[in-house]
Design an enzyme around this catalytic site. Structure first.
Site, PDB file in Angstrom:
ATOM      1  N   HIS A 156     -10.534  -2.723  -2.241  1.00  0.00           N
ATOM      2  CA  HIS A 156      -9.986  -1.606  -3.004  1.00  0.00           C
ATOM      3  C   HIS A 156      -8.564  -1.245  -2.584  1.00  0.00           C
ATOM      4  CE1 HIS A 156     -13.746  -0.339  -5.099  1.00  0.00           C
ATOM      5  NE2 HIS A 156     -14.302  -0.984  -4.092  1.00  0.00           N
ATOM      6  N   ASP A 363      -0.151   1.441  -2.377  1.00  0.00           N
ATOM      7  CA  ASP A 363      -1.492   1.832  -2.821  1.00  0.00           C
ATOM      8  C   ASP A 363      -2.153   0.645  -3.501  1.00  0.00           C
ATOM      9  OD1 ASP A 363      -3.375   3.832  -2.762  1.00  0.00           O
ATOM     10  OD2 ASP A 363      -2.163   5.247  -3.898  1.00  0.00           O
TER      11      ASP A 363
END
Length: 460
Positions: A156, A363
């Site tokens: 993730h 991110d």
């Protein structure tokens, strides 16, 4: 249908009558509902003893199996290796890495303990889906327990470049761990490319299409960008005016423009640079004074790690400095809130904002920016200012993309957003909403499960 087994670091057992916390949890639960199966992981509890018992709870056709972590493992596996070694390296922040041998030993030990406990619950003939950086070695540990079923792993967070990765002690072992899965999923093409380069440089792996051949093993790879449930979020946004906090905000704003940021308190989110950009906006564009309010929500995170506590104090000082310099009797430019807000309140705040400011230094994806877009009023949408180093930047070309380290560029993008004509705002909104629908949370789940099921067919 083949039974599904999901493993994640943290498992929150749903309580009857209560909604689940996040969209990702909803997607995983949906997959388990469809296939029937087991969700295994840490229960969030820290025990004083090294001996911990497995707890199982049944909710319809899903079994939740959890273990507590002994205090030593919580400190060394979770806070230590996961969040003071892997997290900073994978977010391109070598200066924050604190490698200690006891951290690495605990990381391996917990993954092996998870594998041992989980193997007693497996029935054979299942699909196994492992999630995120806490569990890189779990696949190899399960293979040692004799598990032969197809195993998929989804990362993730970003995957670092090879030069960054090899600065981390023990990286070769972690790469080898990942090669024991049958399917590896990444957020972006860049992450997949970085992983491929790492195994080529480290092991001399060969790439054939979407398959890596290395050390006698074949591993399929793919890019699966995590999304949101667009229709559900739009419906929540349309009802957000019923939320008391959102209504009060609109009254307080009056004719002023709201710029909003909502993040977990973390050094990867670029919050220091973001506050500097707000100060640059007020300095360089004086007409924004009195007319603009910046609200930053920073949910508390990992307060046991000193860097996070230091960041909280730094942001409090920066907010005080900006307000002390620019505030007037009836106007305070920065509203800094170090607390967690309910989802429905956040969605209402997003809908009221003229600018969504999402500027992480790095991110994996970032779902806040997607939620901001989906929450907008189609007739009068706000504008997204987005870091080009967020994984979502590869999808959301309708955002004003900025370098998160360039505070003057961020300030200029905010000014551009606040001046943007309605027709351009609507066009950018429609374009991004179309992307969100194509790459929805349900599509993410469907594609990964389809490819993992194919690994099962190939094995037959």
């Amino acid at each position: 249908m083949t039974r599904l087994v999901v493993i994640s670091n943290r498992v929150s057992i749903p309580e009857p009558g209560k909604s689940e916390a996040g969209g990702l949890a909803v997607a995983i639960t949906g997959a388990l509902d469809e296939y029937g199966g087991l969700w295994f992981g840490w229960d969030g509890e820290v025990s004083e003893t090294a001996v911990s018992e497995l707890t199982t709870v049944q909710r319809e056709n899903i079994t939740y199996a959890t273990l507590p972590l002994p205090k030593e493992d919580y400190e060394n596996y979770y806070l230590g290796f996961s969040n003071e070694v892997l997290w900073p390296v994978f977010h391109f922040n070598l200066g924050a890495m604190d490698f200690q041998l006891e951290y690495a030993k605990a990381y391996q030990r917990v993954n092996e303990r998870f594998a041992g406990a989980l193997s007693t619950l497996l029935e054979g003939g299942e699909l196994i889906w492992v999630h995120d950086y806490h569990l890189l070695p779990l696949g190899k540990a399960l293979r040692k327990e004799g598990v032969k079923d197809p195993m998929g792993f989804y990362l993730h967070i970003p995957f670092p470049s090879y030069d960054l990765l090899r600065a981390m002690p023990g990286y070769r072992g972690l790469l080898d761990d990942l090669l024991h899965y049958d399917l590896l999923g990444f957020q972006t093409d860049n992450d997949l490319h970085a992983f491929r380069q790492a195994v080529i440089e480290t092991f001399g792996a060969e790439i054939a299409g979407d398959t890596i051949e290395c050390n006698g093993r074949q591993v399929r790879t793919g890019v699966y960008p995590v999304g949101i449930d667009v229709d559900e979020l739009i419906a929540e946004a349309e009802h957000s005016r019923d939320n008391e906090q959102a209504r009060q905000l609109e009254e307080d704003l009056g004719e002023r423009d709201l710029i909003i940021g909502a993040d977990r308190l973390d050094y990867s989110k670029g919050l220091v640079q973001r506050f500097n950009a707000i100060e640059a906006l007020l300095t360089q564009f004086e007409h924004r004074r009195q007319k603009t309010i910046f609200m930053q929500i920073a949910s508390p995170s990992r307060s046991a790690i000193p860097e996070y506590d230091d960041l909280r104090r730094q942001l409090e000082e920066m907010a005080g400095h900006i307000n002390g310099t620019y505030a007037d009797l009836d106007w305070m430019p920065v509203h800094y809130l170090n607390q967690t807000f309910p989802r429905e309140a956040l969605i209402g705040l997003f809908r009221s904002a003229r600018v969504g400011l999402v500027t992480p230094l790095r991110d994996g994806m970032n779902l806040v920016c997607k939620e901001f877009v989906a929450a907008q009023d189609p007739e009068d949408p706000g504008v997204l200012v987005l870091s080009e180093l967020a994984g979502a930047a590869s999808e959301l070309s309708g955002a004003l993309q900025v370098n998160p380290y360039d505070v003057d560029a961020i300030a200029a993008a905010i000014e551009q957003a606040l001046n943007m004509p309605l027709d351009e705002r609507q066009e950018r909104y429609r374009q991004m909403l179309g992307v969100l629908r194509r790459n929805s949370l349900l599509e993410w789940r469907r594609r990964f499960m389809e490819h993992l099921s194919q690994q099962n067919s190939d094995a037959d």
